[in-house]
Scaffold this motif. Sequence first.
Motif, PDB file in Angstrom:
ATOM      1  N   SER A   1      16.559  36.976   2.566  1.00  0.00           N
ATOM      2  CA  SER A   1      17.536  36.470   3.353  1.00  0.00           C
ATOM      3  C   SER A   1      18.649  36.470   4.085  1.00  0.00           C
ATOM      4  O   SER A   1      19.626  36.168   5.347  1.00  0.00           O
TER       5      SER A   1
ATOM      6  N   THR B   1      19.142  35.151   8.494  1.00  0.00           N
ATOM      7  CA  THR B   1      20.189  34.499   9.719  1.00  0.00           C
ATOM      8  C   THR B   1      19.695  34.886  10.594  1.00  0.00           C
ATOM      9  O   THR B   1      21.100  34.676  11.867  1.00  0.00           O
TER      10      THR B   1
ATOM     11  N   ARG C   1      13.990  29.159  -7.593  1.00  0.00           N
ATOM     12  CA  ARG C   1      15.038  29.023  -7.196  1.00  0.00           C
ATOM     13  C   ARG C   1      15.729  29.814  -5.822  1.00  0.00           C
ATOM     14  O   ARG C   1      16.381  29.439  -4.190  1.00  0.00           O
ATOM     15  N   ARG C   2      14.852  30.383  -5.939  1.00  0.00           N
ATOM     16  CA  ARG C   2      14.838  31.689  -4.932  1.00  0.00           C
ATOM     17  C   ARG C   2      14.593  31.774  -3.431  1.00  0.00           C
ATOM     18  O   ARG C   2      15.188  31.775  -2.437  1.00  0.00           O
TER      19      ARG C   2
ATOM     20  N   SER D   1      15.477  28.648  -1.678  1.00  0.00           N
ATOM     21  CA  SER D   1      16.913  28.873  -1.230  1.00  0.00           C
ATOM     22  C   SER D   1      16.996  29.272   0.172  1.00  0.00           C
ATOM     23  O   SER D   1      17.233  29.564   1.139  1.00  0.00           O
ATOM     24  N   LEU D   2      15.238  30.766  -0.340  1.00  0.00           N
ATOM     25  CA  LEU D   2      15.442  30.983   1.255  1.00  0.00           C
ATOM     26  C   LEU D   2      14.861  30.153   1.992  1.00  0.00           C
ATOM     27  O   LEU D   2      14.818  30.197   3.175  1.00  0.00           O
TER      28      LEU D   2
ATOM     29  N   HIS E   1      15.607  27.045   2.742  1.00  0.00           N
ATOM     30  CA  HIS E   1      16.809  26.459   2.785  1.00  0.00           C
ATOM     31  C   HIS E   1      17.452  27.408   4.292  1.00  0.00           C
ATOM     32  O   HIS E   1      17.315  27.004   5.111  1.00  0.00           O
ATOM     33  N   ILE E   2      17.477  28.568   3.762  1.00  0.00           N
ATOM     34  CA  ILE E   2      18.212  29.360   4.529  1.00  0.00           C
ATOM     35  C   ILE E   2      17.522  29.700   5.503  1.00  0.00           C
ATOM     36  O   ILE E   2      18.142  30.074   7.035  1.00  0.00           O
TER      37      ILE E   2
ATOM     38  N   HIS F   1      15.338  27.743   7.084  1.00  0.00           N
ATOM     39  CA  HIS F   1      15.290  26.350   7.336  1.00  0.00           C
ATOM     40  C   HIS F   1      13.476  26.558   8.014  1.00  0.00           C
ATOM     41  O   HIS F   1      13.117  25.953   9.481  1.00  0.00           O
TER      42      HIS F   1
ATOM     43  N   LEU G   1      17.415  22.519  -6.465  1.00  0.00           N
ATOM     44  CA  LEU G   1      17.752  22.410  -5.341  1.00  0.00           C
ATOM     45  C   LEU G   1      16.452  21.375  -4.780  1.00  0.00           C
ATOM     46  O   LEU G   1      16.272  21.390  -5.062  1.00  0.00           O
ATOM     47  N   SER G   2      17.348  20.563  -3.071  1.00  0.00           N
ATOM     48  CA  SER G   2      16.292  19.822  -2.987  1.00  0.00           C
ATOM     49  C   SER G   2      15.435  20.033  -2.489  1.00  0.00           C
ATOM     50  O   SER G   2      15.124  21.010  -2.087  1.00  0.00           O
TER      51      SER G   2
END
Lengths: 440, 440
Positions: free
Chosen positions: B81, B85, B108-109, B112-113, B115-116, B118, B204-205
């Motif tokens: 993560s 970025t 979830r994790r 999330s990664l 999304h983060i 992209h 989470l979408s």
Amino acid sequence: MTRQIRLALRAYGVGGPGQHSLWKDPRVPKNASIDIDWYIAQAQAAEHAKFDALFIVDSQFIDATYPPHYLNRLEPLTLLSAVATHTRHIGLVGTLSSTYNSPFNVARRFASLDHISHGRAGWNVVTSLDSGTSRNYGLDEHLDYTTRYGRALEHVQVVRGLWDSYEDDAFPADVDRDVFVEPSKLHALNHEGSYFKVAGPLNLSRSPQGQPVIFQAGVSEEGRNLAAHVAEGIYAPGGTLESVRAYYADIKRRALSLGRDPNHVVIFLGAQPVVAATDEEAHRLSRDIYEADNDFTRKLAQFGRSFGAHDFSRYDLDAPFPDVAHLAEKSGRTRGTAIIERAKSENLSLRETVLAFSQYQPSPFTGAPETVAQAIADWFEAEAFDGLNVGFRTNEDLSRFVADVVPLLQKQGLFRTEYEHDTLRGHLGLPIPANRWAAS
Amino acid sequence: MTRQIRLALRAYGVGGPGQHSLWKDPRVPKNASIDIDWYIAQAQAAEHAKFDALFIVDSQFIDATYPPHYLNRLEPLTLLSAVATHTRHIGLVGTLSSTYNSPFNVARRFASLDHISHGRAGWNVVTSLDSGTSRNYGLDEHLDYTTRYGRALEHVQVVRGLWDSYEDDAFPADVDRDVFVEPSKLHALNHEGSYFKVAGPLNLSRSPQGQPVIFQAGVSEEGRNLAAHVAEGIYAPGGTLESVRAYYADIKRRALSLGRDPNHVVIFLGAQPVVAATDEEAHRLSRDIYEADNDFTRKLAQFGRSFGAHDFSRYDLDAPFPDVAHLAEKSGRTRGTAIIERAKSENLSLRETVLAFSQYQPSPFTGAPETVAQAIADWFEAEAFDGLNVGFRTNEDLSRFVADVVPLLQKQGLFRTEYEHDTLRGHLGLPIPANRWAAS
């Protein structure tokens, strides 16, 4: 040194609890709760203002009636790890459930975050209240309340034990002596307790803070007890000055009676300041915010969350308040019990009860900048809190608080103008825990 | 389009498996395995060279005899993560055990990664082989082999189900219609299987890739079967050209027989290229690397890891190979079984067996740049792999491979010169899975 206020920023993404309508505000990015750049910008703004920490709340059950910020959110540790490398000073506190995560995983993830952030990680220990969450983890019935807290205490103790697996100087990496690791400074925990059996050791060197900071949000009797035992930071709910002072005194007293230094339990009061040019304008704004979500159906759903996400729409709204004592007890929420007591003593219907507990209550920190700064100073001097955990509806509101209120606190010597430390423990005045294995 | 090679970088921190001595090399930063800046630099170097992915391995049990990179390592998702970025194209594949993480948390994790980053997340599903790890999670006995794989298959299916909780267009956030979320596009999974009972939905979408990419490293019969069912990327162990081609053909055939497009199972061969100015120099270097760790005690400890981290030092080294069939079976490692068979058929002592299985075997990709590039091209054309998962001892070795070998592959049209996609699925030619709930 004078006692100074701590400030944490609660960053929600899209609105806060109960703020169903905020997403319609053109200033609110619709995607904020999953936009890592938005969180990085929030953290940088708070760091620029010398805040102590960024605080990420969490929840793990939704249905479509939940407010926007619940519906779509990044997992807190994944989020904070990304934020860590774009900030240098601000603490990074993430919420993780002790009920649904193994101690070994929790220990690894927070120690990793502490390494990645160079000493800024904090774990907000929650026990996850609702039965909806339990069904996401294969349990039909949620763990009962006492079990959940006993288990939480042991969980934290195991995690802390794992964080001590390596002594601070376990890795000499000394080429001349041909010693990368000093075997005598690596320790298996071999914990066997009532709820956990964990051998260890953790495969990660001791982190910059020795141990990440433990946060907790104890409200009930068992919650306060857990907090007094293990919390180094507390996230306290808002209330009247009187109720908040009583909570503060109670927690400090409990910590003292357990042999702890009360200054090492830093109490953050949750607050949503509303600042405008004049007191009048701020109060009008505050009232507008309330009215925007003044919808009974939503209130009823929100109300159910004090009883483990119970669906109250199944009851007759105008009949006497239903018998849900078992739900309040199981979820262990003081709020649930308080609701039932009041409904009984005042003979309220379900509708009347919901309305009584969702009345307009402006934040005590509502007004022109001077008014808000003075209220913060007054509550702080009255020992209502050590710090505030502030949340804002929009970036504009955060900017206004930082630009107009924080400097007034600084002028009074109540808030730092520069960081004096690089770690969260440093900001909060918390010592680095000695490793349990180190020769004294 | 011509079939092209994929490249993943396996970043270990300090050395790879068996590389006990590498930390003494002055070019190796002693702290690399917990230094997020080191990982970010590796990812950026690989991205600059247009690699498909950064690959993070994992393990969860140590004692002081383990090689440096095991002893002190960041948790993979927290690590990735932070890297996400600071990169824009490269895929981010992290190892997480399906045995010791709840499907809800895993879903979830990684979402999330995704999304983060992209759209660059990949999950390397492992079942965690050793009994040491099981004791870090409160189990005395490790789950048996068949259970572990049956459970892994169901685990992945549940995770994928959770990733589909929201349809792609579930969040219109349409102010005019007053619709933030479309309730009919949020779906509870309500899974009840042999091993898991998970209600959902995930909060989470749907993530940019629809679903993060599933990696697996199946070697045994059950492992291959799991891989053929669910893997979209495979991390294959090295071997002779013959054994590697057989593995490749077997996996593709199994996938086909399950109705899958074999091109949607991308096989990465693990490789540690050794490149020098001349073939001779490269082979000398390769031999030196072997000799640096040619220590019998360490070999014995390393050997035990094929039998669930079994301690072989308790046996007489010169007596016949001990009866450890139950360990090989329990951990389900083909390697363990192969070892036992050879020890029996050749009547080897424990010492002879350990030596037989730790002999010097240079990488097939050892030599001058032209030699290595040609070997890679030859093996690729021979269908030994779709991609290589390359690891290097030092940053210098990585730089040399990138500067001298990759351009030769590019010249032959075998490797991209620019990224054509922004997601890991894009790089690997994998389709975005349709959401199971979407109207077709």
